[in-house]
Design a protein around this motif. Structure first.
Motif, mmCIF file in Angstrom:
data_model
loop_
_atom_site.group_PDB
_atom_site.id
_atom_site.type_symbol
_atom_site.label_atom_id
_atom_site.label_comp_id
_atom_site.label_asym_id
_atom_site.label_seq_id
_atom_site.Cartn_x
_atom_site.Cartn_y
_atom_site.Cartn_z
ATOM 1 N N PRO A 1 -18.420 -17.651 -34.988
ATOM 2 C CA PRO A 1 -19.729 -17.667 -34.324
ATOM 3 C C PRO A 1 -20.850 -17.299 -35.306
ATOM 4 O O PRO A 1 -20.688 -16.392 -36.112
ATOM 5 C CB PRO A 1 -19.611 -16.600 -33.232
ATOM 6 C CG PRO A 1 -18.206 -16.143 -33.219
ATOM 7 C CD PRO A 1 -17.526 -16.634 -34.442
ATOM 8 N N GLN A 2 -21.959 -18.023 -35.226
ATOM 9 C CA GLN A 2 -23.085 -17.761 -36.125
ATOM 10 C C GLN A 2 -24.097 -16.814 -35.492
ATOM 11 O O GLN A 2 -25.060 -16.425 -36.125
ATOM 12 C CB GLN A 2 -23.785 -19.081 -36.489
ATOM 13 C CG GLN A 2 -22.850 -20.120 -37.100
ATOM 14 C CD GLN A 2 -22.225 -19.639 -38.397
ATOM 15 O OE1 GLN A 2 -22.930 -19.253 -39.325
ATOM 16 N NE2 GLN A 2 -20.892 -19.639 -38.477
ATOM 17 N N THR A 3 -23.881 -16.493 -34.237
ATOM 18 C CA THR A 3 -24.778 -15.597 -33.521
ATOM 19 C C THR A 3 -24.003 -14.982 -32.360
ATOM 20 O O THR A 3 -22.976 -15.532 -31.940
ATOM 21 C CB THR A 3 -26.009 -16.371 -32.979
ATOM 22 O OG1 THR A 3 -26.455 -15.745 -31.765
ATOM 23 C CG2 THR A 3 -25.675 -17.813 -32.637
ATOM 24 N N LEU A 4 -24.496 -13.868 -31.852
ATOM 25 C CA LEU A 4 -23.806 -13.215 -30.726
ATOM 26 C C LEU A 4 -24.106 -13.907 -29.400
ATOM 27 O O LEU A 4 -23.547 -13.537 -28.372
ATOM 28 C CB LEU A 4 -24.196 -11.736 -30.666
ATOM 29 C CG LEU A 4 -23.460 -10.842 -31.672
ATOM 30 C CD1 LEU A 4 -24.179 -9.519 -31.865
ATOM 31 C CD2 LEU A 4 -22.022 -10.584 -31.215
ATOM 32 N N ASP A 5 -24.997 -14.920 -29.413
ATOM 33 C CA ASP A 5 -25.357 -15.600 -28.165
ATOM 34 C C ASP A 5 -24.153 -16.262 -27.513
ATOM 35 O O ASP A 5 -24.079 -16.344 -26.288
ATOM 36 C CB ASP A 5 -26.419 -16.685 -28.423
ATOM 37 C CG ASP A 5 -27.750 -16.063 -28.781
ATOM 38 O OD1 ASP A 5 -27.904 -14.843 -28.561
ATOM 39 O OD2 ASP A 5 -28.625 -16.795 -29.286
ATOM 40 N N ASN A 6 -23.226 -16.785 -28.330
ATOM 41 C CA ASN A 6 -22.064 -17.439 -27.718
ATOM 42 C C ASN A 6 -20.777 -16.644 -27.924
ATOM 43 O O ASN A 6 -19.728 -17.187 -28.214
ATOM 44 C CB ASN A 6 -21.908 -18.886 -28.190
ATOM 45 C CG ASN A 6 -22.033 -19.014 -29.693
ATOM 46 O OD1 ASN A 6 -22.142 -17.998 -30.386
ATOM 47 N ND2 ASN A 6 -21.996 -20.222 -30.201
#
Ligand SMILES: [Zn+2]
Length: 261
Positions: free
Chosen positions: A240-245
């Protein structure tokens, strides 16, 4: 002879006392954190791991709000499990540390890990650049320049040990990924276990999947925080590149004291 054996006994007793104090302290902190009745204080310590000037420039420009999304992630996920505490965690950024933490091999055995964890505690006590309140959790951020073409070594969170060691790239583009790794190691310190196969990096079904009930199962579009990879296709794992997903699955939630209703 008698004198040296007495000395040996004394050393063993001292070591046992140290281990006992560490174990009690860890247990008490753990019980307190898992009650989630007050915010957990997390102090982040940046370290220039490769000594490069571009790494240093990145560290100089760090601000605590670069890590805000970790707190937002915890809050969002905790609310799904009806945890009322708000804020759940407070993050503080310590001044840069100029000492390198002790290293450990990825495949180290149990004894090596026990010694490393004691060494790490000793080291963190000796090298503390933070002058504020006593942290519940210390996360050491080892930054490397993305200019150098080398893979990052494994990040670590002492399970129930209140110390995490995170390796990250010193670049704005990598900030989301580093925040994800910090969240993963932070959850280890709260008592969460890994949910991926340590040999293959494959998420373990079902606990390592964000959407284990989905039909068809693949592609997954989100990651469970302790599995750390999104399984897109049978041969494609994505970090994951961000905690959004990224989500906290039910098993991880139970391990850190969030009980699903
Ligand atoms: Zn892990």
């Amino acid at each position: 002879m008698l004198k040296s054996s007495r000395f040996r006994l004394l050393r063993i007793i001292l070591l046992l006392i140290v281990l006992f104090v560490v174990a009690m302290n860890t247990w008490l902190t753990d019980v307190r954190i898992q009650a989630w009745e007050r915010p957990v204080w997390v102090v982040l310590y940046p370290i220039n791991a490769d000594g490069r000037t571009d790494t240093e420039a990145y560290i100089d420009a760090l601000r605590v709000d670069h890590f805000t999304e970790i707190g937002a992630f915890l809050q969002r996920e905790a609310s799904r499990y009806h945890v009322e505490q708000n804020p759940l965690a407070e993050f503080y950024l310590a001044p840069e540390l100029y000492a390198q933490p002790p290293e450990i091999e990825v495949g180290a055995g149990l004894l090596d890990r026990v010694f490393w964890s004691l060494h790490m505690r000793w080291w963190s006590w000796r090298h503390d650049s933070w002058q504020g309140l006593e942290p519940d959790v210390r996360i050491y951020l080892r930054y490397f320049s993305p200019q150098e073409d080398r893979p990052l070594s494994h990040s670590l969170g002492l399970q129930k040990g209140m110390i995490g060691l995170v390796n990250g790239f010193a670049g704005v583009d990598y900030r989301g990924m580093t925040n994800f790794v910090i969240a993963h190691e932070l959850l280890h310190t709260f008592g969460a276990s890994d949910k991926y196969d340590l040999e293959t990096n494959e998420p373990i079904y079902p606990d390592g999947y964000a959407d284990p009930q989905q039909k068809p199962l693949l592609p997954q579009t989100r990651a469970e925080v302790m599995s750390g990879r999104i399984k897109v296709s049978p041969s494609w794992l994505l970090m994951p590149q961000t905690l959004d997903n990224v989500i906290v699955g039910p098993k991880t939630a139970r391990e850190i004291g969030w009980f699903p209703h």
